[in-house]
Design an enzyme around this catalytic site. Structure first.
Site, PDB file in Angstrom:
ATOM      1  N   HIS A  57     -14.271 -14.486  -3.343  1.00 37.80           N
ATOM      2  CA  HIS A  57     -13.860 -14.569  -1.966  1.00 37.80           C
ATOM      3  C   HIS A  57     -14.126 -13.205  -1.160  1.00 37.80           C
ATOM      4  O   HIS A  57     -13.374 -12.141  -1.482  1.00 37.80           O
ATOM      5  CB  HIS A  57     -12.358 -14.847  -1.914  1.00 37.80           C
ATOM      6  CG  HIS A  57     -11.809 -15.034  -0.562  1.00 37.80           C
ATOM      7  ND1 HIS A  57     -11.289 -16.151  -0.069  1.00 37.80           N
ATOM      8  CD2 HIS A  57     -11.740 -14.211   0.419  1.00 37.80           C
ATOM      9  CE1 HIS A  57     -11.018 -16.364   0.982  1.00 37.80           C
ATOM     10  NE2 HIS A  57     -11.093 -14.975   1.508  1.00 37.80           N
ATOM     11  N   HIS A  59     -15.646 -11.341   2.937  1.00 38.86           N
ATOM     12  CA  HIS A  59     -16.123 -11.246   4.215  1.00 38.86           C
ATOM     13  C   HIS A  59     -17.035 -10.612   4.647  1.00 38.86           C
ATOM     14  O   HIS A  59     -16.776  -9.452   4.900  1.00 38.86           O
ATOM     15  CB  HIS A  59     -14.814 -11.101   5.156  1.00 38.86           C
ATOM     16  CG  HIS A  59     -13.563 -12.266   5.033  1.00 38.86           C
ATOM     17  ND1 HIS A  59     -13.726 -13.416   5.857  1.00 38.86           N
ATOM     18  CD2 HIS A  59     -12.742 -12.443   3.910  1.00 38.86           C
ATOM     19  CE1 HIS A  59     -12.712 -14.224   5.554  1.00 38.86           C
ATOM     20  NE2 HIS A  59     -12.094 -13.509   4.318  1.00 38.86           N
ATOM     21  N   GLN A 152     -12.397 -18.985  11.358  1.00 43.38           N
ATOM     22  CA  GLN A 152     -11.519 -18.049  11.567  1.00 43.38           C
ATOM     23  C   GLN A 152     -10.536 -18.164  12.472  1.00 43.38           C
ATOM     24  O   GLN A 152      -9.138 -18.071  12.289  1.00 43.38           O
ATOM     25  CB  GLN A 152     -12.098 -16.724  11.648  1.00 43.38           C
ATOM     26  CG  GLN A 152     -11.205 -15.391  12.309  1.00 43.38           C
ATOM     27  CD  GLN A 152     -10.623 -14.905  10.718  1.00 43.38           C
ATOM     28  OE1 GLN A 152     -11.175 -14.183  10.106  1.00 43.38           O
ATOM     29  NE2 GLN A 152      -9.178 -15.403  10.350  1.00 43.38           N
ATOM     30  N   HIS A 210      -9.283 -20.975   3.168  1.00 42.06           N
ATOM     31  CA  HIS A 210      -8.186 -19.978   3.265  1.00 42.06           C
ATOM     32  C   HIS A 210      -6.801 -20.842   3.548  1.00 42.06           C
ATOM     33  O   HIS A 210      -7.050 -21.695   4.397  1.00 42.06           O
ATOM     34  CB  HIS A 210      -8.383 -19.330   4.503  1.00 42.06           C
ATOM     35  CG  HIS A 210      -9.165 -18.191   4.511  1.00 42.06           C
ATOM     36  ND1 HIS A 210     -10.512 -18.238   4.337  1.00 42.06           N
ATOM     37  CD2 HIS A 210      -8.923 -16.692   4.395  1.00 42.06           C
ATOM     38  CE1 HIS A 210     -11.254 -17.029   4.292  1.00 42.06           C
ATOM     39  NE2 HIS A 210     -10.354 -16.065   4.349  1.00 42.06           N
ATOM     40  N   GLU A 213      -2.060 -18.693   3.748  1.00 45.59           N
ATOM     41  CA  GLU A 213      -2.197 -17.040   3.676  1.00 45.59           C
ATOM     42  C   GLU A 213      -0.913 -16.619   4.678  1.00 45.59           C
ATOM     43  O   GLU A 213      -1.077 -16.005   5.572  1.00 45.59           O
ATOM     44  CB  GLU A 213      -3.470 -16.481   3.989  1.00 45.59           C
ATOM     45  CG  GLU A 213      -3.416 -15.109   3.859  1.00 45.59           C
ATOM     46  CD  GLU A 213      -4.623 -14.368   4.037  1.00 45.59           C
ATOM     47  OE1 GLU A 213      -5.678 -15.190   4.930  1.00 45.59           O
ATOM     48  OE2 GLU A 213      -4.922 -13.072   4.068  1.00 45.59           O
ATOM     49  N   ASP A 309     -12.094  -9.886  -1.091  1.00 40.52           N
ATOM     50  CA  ASP A 309     -11.719 -10.509   0.320  1.00 40.52           C
ATOM     51  C   ASP A 309     -12.263  -9.493   1.447  1.00 40.52           C
ATOM     52  O   ASP A 309     -13.125  -9.978   2.338  1.00 40.52           O
ATOM     53  CB  ASP A 309     -10.156 -10.415   0.558  1.00 40.52           C
ATOM     54  CG  ASP A 309      -9.779 -11.349   1.531  1.00 40.52           C
ATOM     55  OD1 ASP A 309     -10.721 -11.836   2.161  1.00 40.52           O
ATOM     56  OD2 ASP A 309      -8.600 -11.417   1.862  1.00 40.52           O
TER      57      ASP A 309
HETATM   58 FE   FE2 Z   1     -10.221 -14.233   3.271  1.00 42.09          FE
END
Ligand code: FE2
Length: 426
Positions: A57, A59, A152, A210, A213, A309
């Site tokens: 995971h 970005h 996102q 996701h 979270e 992440d």
């Molecule tokens: Fe993430």
């Protein structure tokens, strides 16, 4: 005839004194005192050889952008998302590619040879998608980069996001992403999970969302993700990332939820470095730990990986692509200090994410790809304790990175000059 023999290796499963014979980029033989000629012989000197680290995971479109255009003041997930929104219009293709390639260099140096990166698809230009597809091709000889189409700003909340996500998949993005807890309502969150799972089923793609979270114990989209995974027969190719609300959920509800996750075949990806910093920001004391219930998920039989992440981006100011640092943080946050617990943390950055990403030929058995990391440690626990130096990183049997051993030279009366922090770990 081997191209390379690595002599006297220790393996993560506890075996030691083994030689690894490599030819044509694959492991051909694993045995003690392997006979036969080799183009090159490397003495591992009893140190640990592991298949490469895998980050389930990440970005990569945001990485190494720390401080652009400003720093996250509150330290929260929501300010990070807002900050990323400020940065997006300023991004250029060249800068995205340059930063991603720089991060891939760090990754290779740390023995991290496979990464699943989410890529934001809410920008209608799909600039980040184009950039990361380009990077994926460029790094393919030394790093497996898998991309997730990640809306996102919410696939229902952001205008045009579903169409953009679909276009990203058409362009070659590998996995369907989502962010149900960021949709406008719980109902929209659940609807987004349905839409995205159906899209993945139609196209035969994996799903990595996701999911929850949040510190809100009522954020229960993982239940919906498990439901649609089972309904559509997607078991084994769906992952729920973060799942932090599970930390705050009522125990009774979790006792119902865990078997549903197992039954559906959903894997979990926790991101300990990021969630210990982002979550619990609205708490006074006691402050909640921002990580899902890792030992409980593992005990129930759910595959659990740890992801990095973020590295130096709107959400997290630190990091260097070191999956041992990620695993060590997971170990501490989850209090997984038993021998089994520590070994499970090592697996959470190697075998388990390799399984989640569906990597072909991953491992140390004959026939596997000769992608290997020689660590300055004798076992996985020592590797975690020392965030061990990656002495050598091999891709397809070729050395692609090396680092000098970490040693200190003391200048003390009557004490040894050079020390390396080695001690029995198990
Ligand atoms: Fe993430």
């Amino acid at each position: 005839m081997f191209d390379l023999i690595l002599r006297n290796c220790s393996f993560p499963d506890g075996r030691s004194g083994l030689d690894i014979g490599i030819a044509d980029g694959r492991i051909l033989a694993v045995e003690a005192a392997l006979p036969g000629a080799a183009g090159e012989v490397i003495d591992a000197a009893g140190q640990l050889v592991t298949p490469p680290f895998v980050d389930a995971h990440f970005h990569m479109d945001a990485t190494l952008s720390y401080g652009l255009p400003r720093v996250n003041q509150s330290g929260t997930l929501l300010e990070g998302i807002a900050l990323w929104g400020e940065l997006k219009p300023m991004l250029t293709q060249e800068a995205l590619v340059e930063r991603a390639l720089a991060y891939c260099d760090w990754a290779v140096a740390k023995g991290l040879l496979a990464i699943r990166s989410h890529v934001d698809v809410c920008d209608p230009r799909l600039q980040a998608v184009e950039a990361l597809l380009h990077v994926k091709e460029q790094v393919r000889p030394w790093l497996d980069l898998q991309l997730v189409a990640f809306p996102q700003d919410g696939v229902l909340r952001a205008p045009g996001a579903l169409a953009n996500l679909t276009r990203a998949l058409d362009m070659g993005v590998d996995v369907v992403g989502g962010i149900p807890h960021f949709e406008r309502t719980m109902a929209d969150g659940a609807e987004s999970v349905r839409i995205l799972c159906e899209l993945a089923a139609e196209r035969g793609l994996p799903v990595d969302m996701h999911c929850d979270e949040s510190d809100d114990p009522l954020s229960r989209h993982i239940e919906t993700l498990a439901f649609h995974t089972q309904r559509l027969g997607l078991g084994g190719r769906v992952a729920g990332s973060h799942l932090t609300s599970m930390h705050s959920m009522d125990n009774y509800y979790v006792s119902k939820l865990l078997p549903l996750i197992v039954e559906a075949g959903v894997a979990a990806i926790a991101n300990p470095l990021i969630n210990i910093t982002l979550q619990g920001r609205h708490d006074t004391y006691p402050k909640r730990r921002g990580m899902t219930r890792v030992p409980e998920l593992l005990a129930a039989g759910v595959p659990v990986a740890f992801g990095h992440d973020c590295v130096m981006d709107p959400w997290y100011s630190l990091g260097s692509g070191d999956m041992l640092e990620v695993a060590a943080m997971g170990l501490h946050v989850a209090q997984m200090t038993s021998q089994d617990g520590m070994r499970a943390c090592f697996k959470a950055v190697t075998e388990t994410p390799a399984q989640i990403l569906g990597l072909e030929g991953y491992g140390l058995a004959p026939g596997c790809r000769a992608d290997l990391v020689l660590l300055q440690a004798r076992d996985p626990i020592e590797a975690l304790r020392l965030r061990a130096t990656r002495l050598l990183v091999l891709k397809a049997g070729k050395v692609v990175a090396r680092s000098p051993a970490a040693v200190a030279t003391l200048n003390l009366p009557g004490r040894p000059g050079q020390i390396d922090f080695a001690r029995r770990s198990s």
